[in-house]
Design a protein around this motif. Structure first.
Motif, PDB file in Angstrom:
ATOM      1  N   GLY A   1       8.317   9.542   6.902  1.00  0.00           N
ATOM      2  CA  GLY A   1       7.213   9.718   7.837  1.00  0.00           C
ATOM      3  C   GLY A   1       7.505   9.156   9.201  1.00  0.00           C
ATOM      4  N   ARG A   2       8.696   8.576   9.373  1.00  0.00           N
ATOM      5  CA  ARG A   2       8.982   8.035  10.695  1.00  0.00           C
ATOM      6  C   ARG A   2       9.662   9.103  11.531  1.00  0.00           C
ATOM      7  N   ARG A   3       9.275   9.204  12.776  1.00  0.00           N
ATOM      8  CA  ARG A   3       9.829  10.244  13.626  1.00  0.00           C
ATOM      9  C   ARG A   3      10.996   9.716  14.418  1.00  0.00           C
TER      10      ARG A   3
ATOM     11  N   PRO B   1       0.815  -1.214   0.000  1.00  0.00           N
ATOM     12  CA  PRO B   1       0.000   0.000   0.000  1.00  0.00           C
ATOM     13  C   PRO B   1       0.850   1.268   0.000  1.00  0.00           C
ATOM     14  N   PHE B   2       2.088   1.181  -0.434  1.00  0.00           N
ATOM     15  CA  PHE B   2       2.947   2.372  -0.479  1.00  0.00           C
ATOM     16  C   PHE B   2       3.961   2.160  -1.581  1.00  0.00           C
ATOM     17  N   LEU B   3       4.623   3.233  -1.971  1.00  0.00           N
ATOM     18  CA  LEU B   3       5.720   3.120  -2.928  1.00  0.00           C
ATOM     19  C   LEU B   3       6.952   2.653  -2.179  1.00  0.00           C
ATOM     20  N   LEU B   4       7.693   1.757  -2.797  1.00  0.00           N
ATOM     21  CA  LEU B   4       8.904   1.302  -2.129  1.00  0.00           C
ATOM     22  C   LEU B   4       9.957   2.402  -2.168  1.00  0.00           C
ATOM     23  N   THR B   5      10.796   2.423  -1.148  1.00  0.00           N
ATOM     24  CA  THR B   5      11.845   3.447  -1.097  1.00  0.00           C
ATOM     25  C   THR B   5      12.952   3.099  -2.085  1.00  0.00           C
TER      26      THR B   5
ATOM     27  N   GLY C   1       8.394   4.660  17.853  1.00  0.00           N
ATOM     28  CA  GLY C   1       8.665   5.577  16.743  1.00  0.00           C
ATOM     29  C   GLY C   1       8.090   5.031  15.451  1.00  0.00           C
ATOM     30  N   ARG C   2       6.985   4.297  15.549  1.00  0.00           N
ATOM     31  CA  ARG C   2       6.408   3.651  14.381  1.00  0.00           C
ATOM     32  C   ARG C   2       5.120   4.330  13.928  1.00  0.00           C
ATOM     33  N   SER C   3       4.890   5.533  14.429  1.00  0.00           N
ATOM     34  CA  SER C   3       3.703   6.259  13.975  1.00  0.00           C
ATOM     35  C   SER C   3       4.062   7.736  13.911  1.00  0.00           C
TER      36      SER C   3
ATOM     37  N   GLY D   1      19.489  -3.995   7.495  1.00  0.00           N
ATOM     38  CA  GLY D   1      18.741  -2.750   7.614  1.00  0.00           C
ATOM     39  C   GLY D   1      18.281  -2.625   9.032  1.00  0.00           C
ATOM     40  N   ASP D   2      18.222  -1.416   9.488  1.00  0.00           N
ATOM     41  CA  ASP D   2      17.779  -1.140  10.830  1.00  0.00           C
ATOM     42  C   ASP D   2      16.385  -1.709  11.052  1.00  0.00           C
ATOM     43  N   VAL D   3      16.039  -1.882  12.299  1.00  0.00           N
ATOM     44  CA  VAL D   3      14.678  -2.268  12.636  1.00  0.00           C
ATOM     45  C   VAL D   3      13.720  -1.256  12.015  1.00  0.00           C
ATOM     46  N   GLY D   4      12.677  -1.754  11.360  1.00  0.00           N
ATOM     47  CA  GLY D   4      11.686  -0.855  10.799  1.00  0.00           C
ATOM     48  C   GLY D   4      12.086  -0.198   9.500  1.00  0.00           C
ATOM     49  N   SER D   5      13.191  -0.635   8.917  1.00  0.00           N
ATOM     50  CA  SER D   5      13.647   0.006   7.684  1.00  0.00           C
ATOM     51  C   SER D   5      12.926  -0.565   6.460  1.00  0.00           C
ATOM     52  N   GLY D   6      12.171  -1.637   6.659  1.00  0.00           N
ATOM     53  CA  GLY D   6      11.388  -2.187   5.561  1.00  0.00           C
ATOM     54  C   GLY D   6      11.985  -3.425   4.926  1.00  0.00           C
ATOM     55  N   LYS D   7      12.676  -4.227   5.705  1.00  0.00           N
ATOM     56  CA  LYS D   7      13.267  -5.458   5.172  1.00  0.00           C
ATOM     57  C   LYS D   7      12.202  -6.498   4.856  1.00  0.00           C
ATOM     58  N   THR D   8      11.187  -6.578   5.721  1.00  0.00           N
ATOM     59  CA  THR D   8      10.172  -7.606   5.533  1.00  0.00           C
ATOM     60  C   THR D   8       9.517  -7.473   4.163  1.00  0.00           C
TER      61      THR D   8
ATOM     62  N   VAL E   1       8.122  -7.075  17.252  1.00  0.00           N
ATOM     63  CA  VAL E   1       6.804  -6.623  17.664  1.00  0.00           C
ATOM     64  C   VAL E   1       6.498  -5.276  17.016  1.00  0.00           C
ATOM     65  N   ASP E   2       5.297  -5.144  16.482  1.00  0.00           N
ATOM     66  CA  ASP E   2       4.975  -3.927  15.736  1.00  0.00           C
ATOM     67  C   ASP E   2       3.646  -3.352  16.220  1.00  0.00           C
ATOM     68  N   VAL E   3       3.717  -2.456  17.191  1.00  0.00           N
ATOM     69  CA  VAL E   3       2.514  -1.816  17.720  1.00  0.00           C
ATOM     70  C   VAL E   3       2.703  -0.301  17.632  1.00  0.00           C
TER      71      VAL E   3
ATOM     72  N   ARG F   1      -1.432  -9.396   6.094  1.00  0.00           N
ATOM     73  CA  ARG F   1      -1.921  -8.059   5.770  1.00  0.00           C
ATOM     74  C   ARG F   1      -1.699  -7.732   4.306  1.00  0.00           C
ATOM     75  N   TYR F   2      -0.498  -8.050   3.835  1.00  0.00           N
ATOM     76  CA  TYR F   2      -0.175  -7.719   2.444  1.00  0.00           C
ATOM     77  C   TYR F   2      -0.882  -8.647   1.453  1.00  0.00           C
ATOM     78  N   LEU F   3      -1.164  -9.886   1.886  1.00  0.00           N
ATOM     79  CA  LEU F   3      -1.673 -10.880   0.936  1.00  0.00           C
ATOM     80  C   LEU F   3      -3.184 -11.102   1.024  1.00  0.00           C
TER      81      LEU F   3
HETATM   82  P1  ADP Z   1      11.804  -4.388   9.156  1.00  0.00           P
HETATM   83  O1  ADP Z   1      11.453  -5.778   8.751  1.00  0.00           O
HETATM   84  O2  ADP Z   1      13.057  -3.911   8.506  1.00  0.00           O
HETATM   85  O3  ADP Z   1      11.847  -4.222  10.624  1.00  0.00           O
HETATM   86  P2  ADP Z   1       9.276  -3.787   8.030  1.00  0.00           P
HETATM   87  O4  ADP Z   1       9.398  -4.335   6.670  1.00  0.00           O
HETATM   88  O5  ADP Z   1       8.556  -4.609   9.041  1.00  0.00           O
HETATM   89  O6  ADP Z   1      10.700  -3.417   8.621  1.00  0.00           O
HETATM   90  O7  ADP Z   1       8.633  -2.344   7.898  1.00  0.00           O
HETATM   91  C1  ADP Z   1       8.387  -1.538   9.012  1.00  0.00           C
HETATM   92  C2  ADP Z   1       7.139  -0.734   8.787  1.00  0.00           C
HETATM   93  O8  ADP Z   1       7.314   0.164   7.712  1.00  0.00           O
HETATM   94  C3  ADP Z   1       5.949  -1.602   8.439  1.00  0.00           C
HETATM   95  O9  ADP Z   1       4.854  -1.103   9.170  1.00  0.00           O
HETATM   96  C4  ADP Z   1       5.766  -1.388   6.953  1.00  0.00           C
HETATM   97  O10 ADP Z   1       4.421  -1.494   6.589  1.00  0.00           O
HETATM   98  C5  ADP Z   1       6.296   0.008   6.730  1.00  0.00           C
HETATM   99  N1  ADP Z   1       6.923   0.204   5.425  1.00  0.00           N
HETATM  100  C6  ADP Z   1       7.789  -0.622   4.813  1.00  0.00           C
HETATM  101  N2  ADP Z   1       8.187  -0.118   3.622  1.00  0.00           N
HETATM  102  C7  ADP Z   1       7.544   1.078   3.481  1.00  0.00           C
HETATM  103  C8  ADP Z   1       7.541   2.083   2.450  1.00  0.00           C
HETATM  104  N3  ADP Z   1       8.277   1.967   1.337  1.00  0.00           N
HETATM  105  N4  ADP Z   1       6.775   3.178   2.649  1.00  0.00           N
HETATM  106  C9  ADP Z   1       6.037   3.307   3.778  1.00  0.00           C
HETATM  107  N5  ADP Z   1       5.994   2.386   4.763  1.00  0.00           N
HETATM  108  C10 ADP Z   1       6.733   1.284   4.638  1.00  0.00           C
END
Ligand code: ADP
Ligand code: MG
Length: 698
Positions: free
Chosen positions: A451-453, A268-272, A584-586, A298-305, A555-557, A341-343
């Protein structure tokens, strides 16, 4: 026995047990074994931990301030001044060029050792005191008829010793094999190379590391031995890589524009930019019949998943199955949830395998995996490696979080060789990772999605604890959630200063935050209970979650915007950074409080780094410098023995050179069968046994 003994007395070889060396015998051999020394080869590689050097003797009249000198002289007078604030023992000594004052602070014990008329050797640094040259706290040795020279222990190696085996004794025993070194350690490289690379001969290196004539030669010996160690490690990796490239086949998973856009539509977003770059590298890898072996950092929350899921869907689009492995059940559950969620509404069949899944249900699932019905299987490493047969496993994704290793992967590679993607949130500098583990490719997500603070981080001493609680209370009232993380589940008596999760949960829920819902989570709780607590926290029914570091992973809350880490000085920086990544996830401001009881300045300055920086790579570099590379990534995790003398951080230049040379050698002579590589081959086998599979190919 006696036969070996006789033979060995004349010609020791590297595999000979140290027991047969003169001066050892069965009892000492046992003590040596405690130090990891069983053979003559081990003994030669039992390097001193430090070295002493006595400068060449000089004359009192020629001493200069700040110089380190050794002088011989006669004691003229002594004086113990016990009345001073810092009591000191003073001696005046003279030679034919002058008189010099020697001072030992707190030297009362010298009163009955040193007296006028004795000839003494002193060695130390020259200082200027009230316009006079003097030596302060020097090493000394009283010479007499029996000891006309200072003994050898004043210079040379200092060995890590143990009870029953002193450094001096080890030194003496090592000196017994010195004469045999020429025969024991054959040269590995040709002379031209050594000259070009500025490396001394291997036999001199072994001689000088134990008994260096001077500091310059010691430095040369260290350099040569470090190079050899790094070279052999890189050679092992180069060979392993060669084998994978030439002897194992993977199924290529091609990507078309259609597949690509179908996958991207899932997000639901453009990839970085960073995510796209990593994906391009993965697409190129998976397109080949050589198995991918890539590390995604990649750092935690950097979008590896998201990147890993792209790879998974690419494999599925090529009619292959995917295994996604996490270190814990909680994390496996998290991965599964975010994949779900994605699928949503997708035809891709996916399943989460849990430890609680038993009997008929489990058999059904295993059958479905075996028949190829299920596309993506998520579970812990332990579960997925057990007895699960895939019909056509095309990709393995391993989430290592902050560990760094590849050992597990080998076990999954049975008939087919799947592509492999390892995710890690340990931000090790890319060049270092690639170089040290020469058989991995590395992709890095450096910048997190927009958008991450930034999280506001403060360390809090015990005096400010109450203030922090009140601040947190205000946030909780505003319907935000908080994590309180502790180093232990329960208190231990010996370490009463370390707060434990269970006790603190009682205190926080009853005394500090009675108006809120405070719950406990730790690794030893039953799996079902853990899942329940997590799911209630996710739904916002729990305000404050008291836990051990189980929350570290995955954990992602987003509504949890407060993190308190108790005993913060007990965690590594990288680990603190991981923990902080939970918040810092919102869009809301997030706060991380590092609680500490310590007054230790180093500990505080480490916490200060956390307050200052939010860049995982920068923090990791600090951690590397402060704690060394050992904890973060040992080579043992990589299936190779640990390094003894080299260090991939401090000796990075040598590592780069070793890597280049090793990979070149393998590309010219893959199995090291050429005559000129005979000694290298032998050294490699001696070091790694057959961990690198040299024997079976030859
Ligand atoms: P990691 O596995 O590196 O910890 P995640 O893949 O779980 O990170 O991503 C962390 C959060 O960022 C998730 O909530 C995800 O939906 C969101 N996210 C990932 N890629 C993007 C992106 N390109 N734009 C906006 N949000 C993203
Ligand atoms: Mg993640």
């Amino acid at each position: 026995m006696t036969k070996i003994n006789e033979k060995s007395q004349t010609r020791p070889d590297l595999s000979m047990p140290v027991q047969f060396l003169k001066g050892v015998g069965p009892a000492r051999a046992k003590t040596f074994a405690q130090l990891g020394v069983e053979t003559v080869g081990d003994l030669l590689e039992y390097f001193p931990r430090d070295w002493n050097f006595l400068p060449e003797p000089s004359k009192i009249g020629q001493m200069q301030p700040n110089e380190t000198v050794t002088i011989f002289g006669m004691i003229e007078s002594t004086d113990y001044q016990s009345y001073r604030r810092q009591p000191l023992f003073e001696a005046l000594i003279s030679d034919d060029t002058g008189v010099c004052r020697i001072v030992w602070f707190h030297g009362g014990y010298l009163s009955n050792q040193l007296e006028p008329g004795q000839v003494i050797m002193v060695s130390g640094k020259v200082t200027l005191y009230k316009h006079q040259l003097q030596l302060t706290n020097p090493k000394f040795f009283v010479l007499d008829e029996e000891h006309p020279q200072p003994p050898e222990y004043f210079s040379g190696g200092i060995y890590p010793a143990c009870e029953g085996l002193s450094s001096g004794q080890i030194k003496m025993i090592v000196s017994r094999v010195h004469d045999a070194v020429d025969e024991l350690v054959p040269e590995l490289y040709d002379e031209r190379f050594c000259k070009r690379a500025n490396l001394i001969s291997r036999k001199n290196a072994f001689r000088w590391i134990h008994l260096p004539p001077d500091e310059e030669k010691l430095a040369q010996a260290k350099r040569r031995l470090k190079y050899d160690e790094l070279f052999l490690m890189q050679l092992g990796l180069a060979l392993r890589r060669y084998k994978v490239q030439h002897f194992s086949k993977a199924v290529p998973c091609g990507c078309t524009d259609k597949i690509d856009s179908r996958i991207r539509r899932r997000f639901p977003f453009l990839l970085t930019e960073d995510q796209n770059a990593c994906i391009s590298e993965i697409i190129a890898d998976m397109d080949k019949s050589e198995p991918m072996n890539r590390l995604l950092q990649g750092d935690v929350g950097s979008g590896k998943t998201v990147v890993a899921l792209y790879a998974a869907l690419l494999a599925v689009a090529n009619k292959m199955q995917v295994a996604i492995m996490a270190p814990t059940e909680i994390l496996a559950g998290q991965h599964f949830l975010s994949i779900e969620r994605y699928l949503k509404n997708s035809n891709v069949k996916r399943i989460l395998i849990t430890g609680g899944m038993t009997g008929k249900k489990r058999n059904e699932v295993l059958n479905a995996i075996g028949s190829g019905e299920i596309d993506i299987v998520v579970g812990t490493v332990a579960l997925l490696q057990a007895d699960i047969e895939f019909q056509k496993l095309g990709l393995v994704v391993i989430d290592e979080q902050h560990k760094f290793g590849v050992a597990q992967r080998a076990q999954l590679r049975k008939q087919t060789t799947p592509h492999c993607l390892v995710m890690t949130a340990t931000p090790i500098p890319r060049t270092l990772a690639m170089t040290a583990f020469g058989d991995l490719d590395v992709s890095v997500i450096r910048h997190s999605p927009p958008g991450r603070r930034a999280v506001i981080t403060r360390w809090v001493s015990r005096h400010d604890r109450q203030k922090a609680y009140e601040f947190i209370r205000e946030r909780l009232k505003a319907k935000k959630q908080a994590y309180f993380v502790y180093p232990r589940i329960t208190a231990v008596e010996q370490a009463s200063d370390v707060k434990a999760a269970t006790d603190e949960w009682e205190r926080l829920s009853k005394k500090v935050f009675p108006e809120f819902n405070v719950e406990l989570l730790h690794g030893q709780m039953p799996s079902a209970k853990k899942q329940k607590v997590m799911s209630e926290f996710r739904k916002g029914k729990i305000d404050l979650l008291v836990s051990t570091i189980v929350v570290e992973v995955g954990v992602d809350v987003p509504n949890a915007t407060i993190m308190v880490i108790e005993g913060a000085d007990r965690f590594g920086l990288a680990q603190l950074h991981q923990l902080r990544g939970r918040i810092g996830r919102s869009d809301a401001k997030s706060f991380c409080f590092l609680f500490t009881e310590t007054d230790n300045e180093t500990a505080k300055s480490r916490l200060e780094i956390m307050a200052r920086s939010s860049d995982g790579f920068e923090i990791a570099e600090h951690d590397l410098r402060l704690r060394g590379p050992g904890e973060m990534f040992s080579t043992r995790q990589h299936g190779l023995p640990d390094l003894k003398i080299a260090n991939i951080v401090d000796d990075f230049d040598l590592l780069v050179m070793a890597r280049k040379n090793a990979f070149e050698m393998v590309s010219n002579d893959p199995m090291l069968t050429r005559a000129e590589h005979k000694n290298i081959r032998r050294a490699l086998l001696a070091k790694f046994g057959d961990a690198i599979g040299l024997a079976d190919v030859a």
